[in-house]
Design an enzyme around this catalytic site. Structure first.
Site, PDB file in Angstrom:
ATOM      1  N   TYR A 191       0.843  -1.209   0.000  1.00  0.00           N
ATOM      2  CA  TYR A 191       0.000   0.000   0.000  1.00  0.00           C
ATOM      3  C   TYR A 191       0.880   1.262   0.000  1.00  0.00           C
ATOM      4  CZ  TYR A 191      -3.080   3.532   2.189  1.00  0.00           C
ATOM      5  OH  TYR A 191      -3.780   4.681   2.494  1.00  0.00           O
TER       6      TYR A 191
ATOM      7  N   LYS B 272       1.139   4.450  -2.712  1.00  0.00           N
ATOM      8  CA  LYS B 272       0.947   5.858  -2.369  1.00  0.00           C
ATOM      9  C   LYS B 272       2.189   6.685  -2.741  1.00  0.00           C
ATOM     10  CE  LYS B 272      -3.215   5.959  -0.681  1.00  0.00           C
ATOM     11  NZ  LYS B 272      -4.269   6.648  -1.415  1.00  0.00           N
TER      12      LYS B 272
HETATM   13  N1  LIG Z   1      -8.371   5.902   6.926  1.00  0.00           N
HETATM   14  C1  LIG Z   1      -7.069   6.200   7.071  1.00  0.00           C
HETATM   15  O1  LIG Z   1      -6.518   6.121   8.184  1.00  0.00           O
HETATM   16  C2  LIG Z   1      -6.250   6.659   5.899  1.00  0.00           C
HETATM   17  C3  LIG Z   1      -4.921   7.039   6.152  1.00  0.00           C
HETATM   18  C4  LIG Z   1      -4.145   7.487   5.084  1.00  0.00           C
HETATM   19  C5  LIG Z   1      -4.692   7.567   3.817  1.00  0.00           C
HETATM   20  N2  LIG Z   1      -5.983   7.172   3.601  1.00  0.00           N
HETATM   21  C6  LIG Z   1      -6.506   7.291   2.235  1.00  0.00           C
HETATM   22  O2  LIG Z   1      -7.763   7.928   2.276  1.00  0.00           O
HETATM   23  C7  LIG Z   1      -8.567   7.497   1.174  1.00  0.00           C
HETATM   24  C8  LIG Z   1      -9.899   7.001   1.700  1.00  0.00           C
HETATM   25  O3  LIG Z   1      -9.628   5.906   2.563  1.00  0.00           O
HETATM   26  P1  LIG Z   1     -10.675   5.309   3.590  1.00  0.00           P
HETATM   27  O4  LIG Z   1      -9.990   5.167   4.885  1.00  0.00           O
HETATM   28  O5  LIG Z   1     -11.958   6.039   3.499  1.00  0.00           O
HETATM   29  O6  LIG Z   1     -10.804   3.833   2.962  1.00  0.00           O
HETATM   30  P2  LIG Z   1     -12.062   2.911   2.685  1.00  0.00           P
HETATM   31  O7  LIG Z   1     -13.056   3.030   3.788  1.00  0.00           O
HETATM   32  O8  LIG Z   1     -11.492   1.578   2.363  1.00  0.00           O
HETATM   33  O9  LIG Z   1     -12.716   3.547   1.375  1.00  0.00           O
HETATM   34  C9  LIG Z   1     -12.092   3.426   0.133  1.00  0.00           C
HETATM   35  C10 LIG Z   1     -12.964   4.055  -0.911  1.00  0.00           C
HETATM   36  O10 LIG Z   1     -12.319   3.887  -2.185  1.00  0.00           O
HETATM   37  C11 LIG Z   1     -13.252   3.275  -3.074  1.00  0.00           C
HETATM   38  N3  LIG Z   1     -12.626   2.432  -4.080  1.00  0.00           N
HETATM   39  C12 LIG Z   1     -11.751   1.419  -3.870  1.00  0.00           C
HETATM   40  N4  LIG Z   1     -11.467   0.820  -5.049  1.00  0.00           N
HETATM   41  C13 LIG Z   1     -12.180   1.478  -6.007  1.00  0.00           C
HETATM   42  C14 LIG Z   1     -12.327   1.333  -7.416  1.00  0.00           C
HETATM   43  N5  LIG Z   1     -11.683   0.371  -8.101  1.00  0.00           N
HETATM   44  N6  LIG Z   1     -13.129   2.191  -8.082  1.00  0.00           N
HETATM   45  C15 LIG Z   1     -13.820   3.148  -7.414  1.00  0.00           C
HETATM   46  N7  LIG Z   1     -13.732   3.335  -6.073  1.00  0.00           N
HETATM   47  C16 LIG Z   1     -12.927   2.510  -5.396  1.00  0.00           C
HETATM   48  C17 LIG Z   1     -14.157   2.437  -2.185  1.00  0.00           C
HETATM   49  O11 LIG Z   1     -15.338   2.092  -2.882  1.00  0.00           O
HETATM   50  P3  LIG Z   1     -16.098   0.684  -2.701  1.00  0.00           P
HETATM   51  O12 LIG Z   1     -17.071   0.901  -1.574  1.00  0.00           O
HETATM   52  O13 LIG Z   1     -16.766   0.463  -4.016  1.00  0.00           O
HETATM   53  O14 LIG Z   1     -15.076  -0.359  -2.385  1.00  0.00           O
HETATM   54  C18 LIG Z   1     -14.331   3.375  -1.008  1.00  0.00           C
HETATM   55  O15 LIG Z   1     -15.309   4.351  -1.304  1.00  0.00           O
HETATM   56  C19 LIG Z   1      -7.762   6.387   0.476  1.00  0.00           C
HETATM   57  O16 LIG Z   1      -7.090   6.938  -0.640  1.00  0.00           O
HETATM   58  C20 LIG Z   1      -6.767   5.966   1.539  1.00  0.00           C
HETATM   59  O17 LIG Z   1      -5.598   5.417   0.986  1.00  0.00           O
HETATM   60  C21 LIG Z   1      -6.786   6.721   4.611  1.00  0.00           C
END
Ligand SMILES: NC(=O)c1ccc[n+]([C@@H]2O[C@H](COP(=O)([O-])OP(=O)(O)OC[C@H]3O[C@@H](n4cnc5c(N)ncnc54)[C@H](OP(=O)(O)O)[C@@H]3O)[C@@H](O)[C@H]2O)c1
Length: 276
Positions: free
Chosen positions: A173, A177
């Site tokens: 991952y 990034k």
């Molecule tokens: N939460 C954290 O602590 C954290 C920390 C650092 C960075 N981030 C970044 O923040 C962003 C949001 O993360 P999150 O924590 O909200 O993760 P999450 O709950 O896993 O949500 C991921 C989102 O991305 C969508 N997605 C994944 N694959 C896709 C595809 N092929 N086409 C379209 N949509 C897709 C998912 O849609 P589906 O419902 O269809 O799967 C979901 O809406 C990500 O880029 C993640 O890397 C998060």
């Protein structure tokens, strides 16, 4: 009417129905003068989640970050809503894998086939998907007034952090990034002359329910990683809420500018290189 395209609004930082707190979609659409377009894989599910908000400035469209043709089709849908322009993109969608989240490469490598699949999937969604998305939508952004393209990245992509704190977790991952951070820099290099700001912002460590159903073994591995986070940031008390994260990320995005040399940067929700 400023227009926003936000990817990945089906859950998590996009629309955190799990957290019952503001996430990107709710927060940005709370200003009725904003037009907010959310890109998801499953329209019906997301429409059901946002229906209770009862906001006619929210539009949900279907697209898969892994499928170029599906992304291409979304350009028409967005154009129809915004009359061919777009002010802001928040590239939030991302694959956040669970299989490779705790073990180091040597352990992941015991299943080389699965490791290969994981790396390829991550590259395809988190890097290639966003590159296609930007190429497809930059022509609309060039006609807009906002001219900001924000990628949600992760502090885990910081090389110094990984080495100094022996943070071997989330390797595939983190690689995806870090690769996307370079793509952001390359887009900036190309479009600086056109006044478009590309910026990678890490949202911090955010509770979107990702640790709710860990096995005992996984919970122990999470504690090992938590101890490294604590060593890096002694004030770290655990993940922040989506509301805290989204407000901070949007404030950093709002204040960023080409004039202040923010173009192509990789920074945190705190506006600097402090990731937690
Ligand atoms: N939460 C954290 O602590 C954290 C920390 C650092 C960075 N981030 C970044 O923040 C962003 C949001 O993360 P999150 O924590 O909200 O993760 P999450 O709950 O896993 O949500 C991921 C989102 O991305 C969508 N997605 C994944 N694959 C896709 C595809 N092929 N086409 C379209 N949509 C897709 C998912 O849609 P589906 O419902 O269809 O799967 C979901 O809406 C990500 O880029 C993640 O890397 C998060």
């Amino acid at each position: 009417m400023p227009s926003y395209l936000i990817t990945g609004v089906s859950r998590g930082l996009g629309t955190c129905s799990h957290c019952k707190q503001f996430a990107f979609l709710e927060h940005i659409s709370s200003d009725a003068s904003n037009t907010v377009i959310g890109l998801v894989r499953n329209i019906a599910d997301t429409n059901a989640k946002v229906a209770p908000l009862n906001r006619n400035n929210i539009h949900i469209i279907e697209g898969d970050m892994k499928d170029y043709e599906s992304l291409k089709k979304t350009v028409e849908s967005v154009s129809a809503i915004t009359s061919g322009t777009l002010d802001y993109i928040i590239a939030n969608a991302g694959l956040v894998p669970t299989w490779s989240q705790f073990d180091p490469f040597s352990v992941l490598g015991e299943d080389p086939k699965r490791l290969t699949t994981e790396l390829n999937e991550l590259f395809s969604i988190n890097v290639v998907g966003n590159i296609h998305l930007f190429n497809l939508f930059v022509p609309l952004v060039l006609k807009g007034n906002g001219k900001k393209i924000i990628t949600i990245t992760s502090g885990l992509a910081d090389l110094d952090l990984a080495v100094k704190y022996q943070l071997y977790e989330n390797a595939p991952y983190s690689i995806s990034k870090a690769a996307m951070n370079m793509a952001v820099a390359k887009f900036q290099a190309e479009y600086e002359k056109d006044g478009v700001l590309f910026l990678g912002i890490s949202p911090g460590s955010v509770n979107v329910g990702q640790f709710d159903n860990l096995t005992q073994e996984e919970a122990q591995k999470l504690m090992v990683q938590g101890a490294k986070f604590q060593a890096y940031a002694p004030h770290f008390q655990g993940p922040i809420t989506t509301e805290q994260s989204v407000k901070a990320v949007l404030s950093v995005a709002e204040n960023a500018s080409l004039e202040m040399d923010d173009g192509g940067a990789f920074i945190s929700h705190l506006g600097n290189k402090q990731w937690l």
